[in-house]
Design a protein around this motif. Structure first.
Motif, short mmCIF file in Angstrom:
data_model
loop_
_atom_site.label_atom_id
_atom_site.label_comp_id
_atom_site.label_asym_id
_atom_site.label_seq_id
_atom_site.Cartn_x
_atom_site.Cartn_y
_atom_site.Cartn_z
N PHE A 7 0.85 -1.19 0.00
CA PHE A 7 0.00 0.00 0.00
C PHE A 7 0.88 1.23 0.00
O PHE A 7 2.03 1.21 0.46
CB PHE A 7 -0.95 0.00 1.20
N SER A 8 0.32 2.30 -0.53
CA SER A 8 1.02 3.59 -0.58
C SER A 8 0.00 4.70 -0.39
O SER A 8 -1.20 4.52 -0.67
CB SER A 8 1.73 3.76 -1.93
N GLU A 9 0.49 5.83 0.07
CA GLU A 9 -0.40 6.96 0.33
C GLU A 9 -0.16 8.05 -0.71
O GLU A 9 0.98 8.34 -1.08
CB GLU A 9 -0.15 7.53 1.73
N ASP A 10 -1.25 8.63 -1.19
CA ASP A 10 -1.19 9.72 -2.15
C ASP A 10 -2.15 10.80 -1.67
O ASP A 10 -3.36 10.73 -1.93
CB ASP A 10 -1.57 9.23 -3.55
N GLY A 12 -4.64 12.27 0.63
CA GLY A 12 -5.53 11.67 1.61
C GLY A 12 -6.04 10.31 1.21
O GLY A 12 -6.94 9.77 1.85
N ARG A 13 -5.50 9.75 0.13
CA ARG A 13 -5.96 8.46 -0.37
C ARG A 13 -4.90 7.40 -0.10
O ARG A 13 -3.71 7.63 -0.34
CB ARG A 13 -6.24 8.55 -1.86
N LEU A 14 -5.36 6.23 0.38
CA LEU A 14 -4.46 5.09 0.59
C LEU A 14 -4.76 4.06 -0.48
O LEU A 14 -5.90 3.59 -0.60
CB LEU A 14 -4.65 4.50 1.98
N ARG A 15 -3.73 3.72 -1.29
CA ARG A 15 -3.90 2.82 -2.43
C ARG A 15 -3.22 1.49 -2.15
O ARG A 15 -2.05 1.45 -1.80
CB ARG A 15 -3.32 3.46 -3.69
N HIS A 35 -1.12 1.70 11.08
CA HIS A 35 -1.28 2.97 10.37
C HIS A 35 -2.08 3.93 11.24
O HIS A 35 -3.17 3.63 11.68
CB HIS A 35 -1.99 2.74 9.04
N ILE A 39 -6.99 9.26 6.44
CA ILE A 39 -7.18 9.12 4.99
C ILE A 39 -8.63 9.40 4.67
O ILE A 39 -9.52 9.34 5.53
CB ILE A 39 -6.77 7.72 4.51
N LEU A 42 -10.13 4.46 0.57
CA LEU A 42 -9.25 3.30 0.39
C LEU A 42 -9.42 2.84 -1.05
O LEU A 42 -10.46 2.32 -1.44
CB LEU A 42 -9.64 2.19 1.38
N LYS A 65 -11.12 2.92 10.09
CA LYS A 65 -10.87 4.28 9.66
C LYS A 65 -12.15 5.03 9.31
O LYS A 65 -12.16 6.28 9.26
CB LYS A 65 -9.94 4.28 8.44
#
Length: 365
Positions: A7-10, A12-15, A35, A39, A42, A65
């Motif tokens: 997973f990675s964060e961009d 406020g979005r967690l992908r 975590h 966010i 998802l 979350k």
């Protein structure tokens, strides 16, 4: 083999990318649990495959979350929804209910169950009547051998136990009546008591109770076993009506033999009472019989003979109805057999009370 889940964060979005399979998760569940950032959504558009474990990891994280899940393929979205619907709290301790509410609830359940059973019995009675009408219209469908065999089970085999019971009841009635009437110097009226109560009430009533315990339970157990072994379903498959082949012969046997058993029971009870009157009250048999002819009206015999076939029908229908309700396992056979006996005896006593009021109103007292 597929890609490991990452997973990675961009913003406020967690992908999440890769395959959410048990073999490809790695330490993703631990990292998601740790975590702590905030966010807004998802994103699962990068997911190739997912199993139940992976869906549970995603659902648990999104629920913690409080964020929506986006980008998931339709088939994987259905799996995630199924996992979410199964995520229900489990209560390890039953909710406290006050004793009054618990008793009230049990009474309500019993009333509802009684109403349903009564409706079921009425419907079963209607089906039995329709089967009887069909047999009358097509006499070749009447199963004579099965009916005669039920005659033996319901009637001939019951003669011994019914006779013994009736003989002892006659002795008890005579003994108790004589003890009470002796206080008034009216022992001779013991004959009135024996003759009228056996012909009018106890002869038929006790016989009905005995037949309910003997034949009614047998009907329920036999049909219940046939239901479990799928014999009833097999009969329907080959075009044979279970109502005509199984229920109708048993009902006809009970209806036709109950008057004979009731009269036989009354006669044996009168003999038992006469024996005690002869030995204890020194009333000769000739005097006993002559007194019976004087004090017992013929309507008492009619009352017993009218009630007997109705009692027989109730016993047979209750037994067959409960037997046809058996489903699931062998324990149901015992439960339904017990219910058949209890219901038959209860309905017989209730109907006997109605008959008593009815015959009193028309002057047969």
């Amino acid at each position: 083999m597929g890609a490991l889940a990452e997973f990675s964060e961009d913003g406020g979005r967690l992908r999440v990318t890769g395959d959410l399979l048990l073999s490809r998760l790695g330490d993703l569940p631990t990292r998601l649990d740790s975590h702590s950032g905030s966010i807004s959504e998802l994103d699962l558009s990068g997911i190739g495959r997912m199993d139940t474990i992976g869906a549970w990891v995603v659902h648990r994280f999104a629920k913690r979350k409080g964020v929506p899940v986006t980008g998931l393929k339709p088939e994987l979205q259905h799996l995630l929804e199924q996992v979410g619907s199964a995520d229900q709290p489990v209560s390890t301790r039953p909710k406290y209910v006050s004793p009054f509410n618990r008793v009230l609830g049990e009474v309500g359940e019993a009333v509802v169950m009684s109403g349903r059973t009564l409706l079921g019995l009425l419907g079963f009675l209607g089906a039995t009547v329709l089967a009887f009408v069909n047999v009358i219209r097509h006499p070749r469908r009447f199963r004579f051998n099965a009916t005669v065999q039920r005659f033996e089970v319901v009637g001939v085999s019951a003669l011994g136990i019914v006779g013994l019971m009736s003989f002892l009841i006659g002795i008890v009635i005579a003994q108790q009546g004589a003890v009470q009437l002796r206080q008034f110097g009216a022992e001779v009226f013991t004959i009135n008591l024996i003759g009228r109560i056996t012909l009018r009430e106890l002869g038929v009533l006790m016989t009905a109770i005995m037949v309910a315990g003997r034949s009614g339970s047998a009907f329920a157990a036999q049909l219940g076993t046939m239901k479990l072994t799928e014999e009833v379903d097999a009969m329907r498959t080959i075009g044979v009506s279970p109502m005509e082949a199984l229920v109708l012969p048993r009902t006809l046997a009970a209806v036709m033999l109950m008057p004979l058993l009731g009269f036989y029971s009354s006669l044996i009870a009168i003999i038992g009472g006469g024996l005690l009157c002869w030995l204890q009250l020194e009333i000769p048999p000739v005097t006993y019989v002559a007194r019976l002819r004087e004090v017992v009206p013929i309507t008492d015999l009619y009352v017993g003979l009218i009630k007997a076939p109705v009692f027989g029908a109730i016993i047979a229908i209750a037994g067959c109805f409960q037997g046809m309700q058996v489903e699931g396992d062998a324990e149901q056979v015992g439960t339904r057999t017990t219910a058949a006996v209890v219901q038959a005896i209860f309905l017989v006593i209730v109907l006997d009370a109605f008959f008593a009021v009815f015959f009193e109103r028309i002057g047969w007292i």
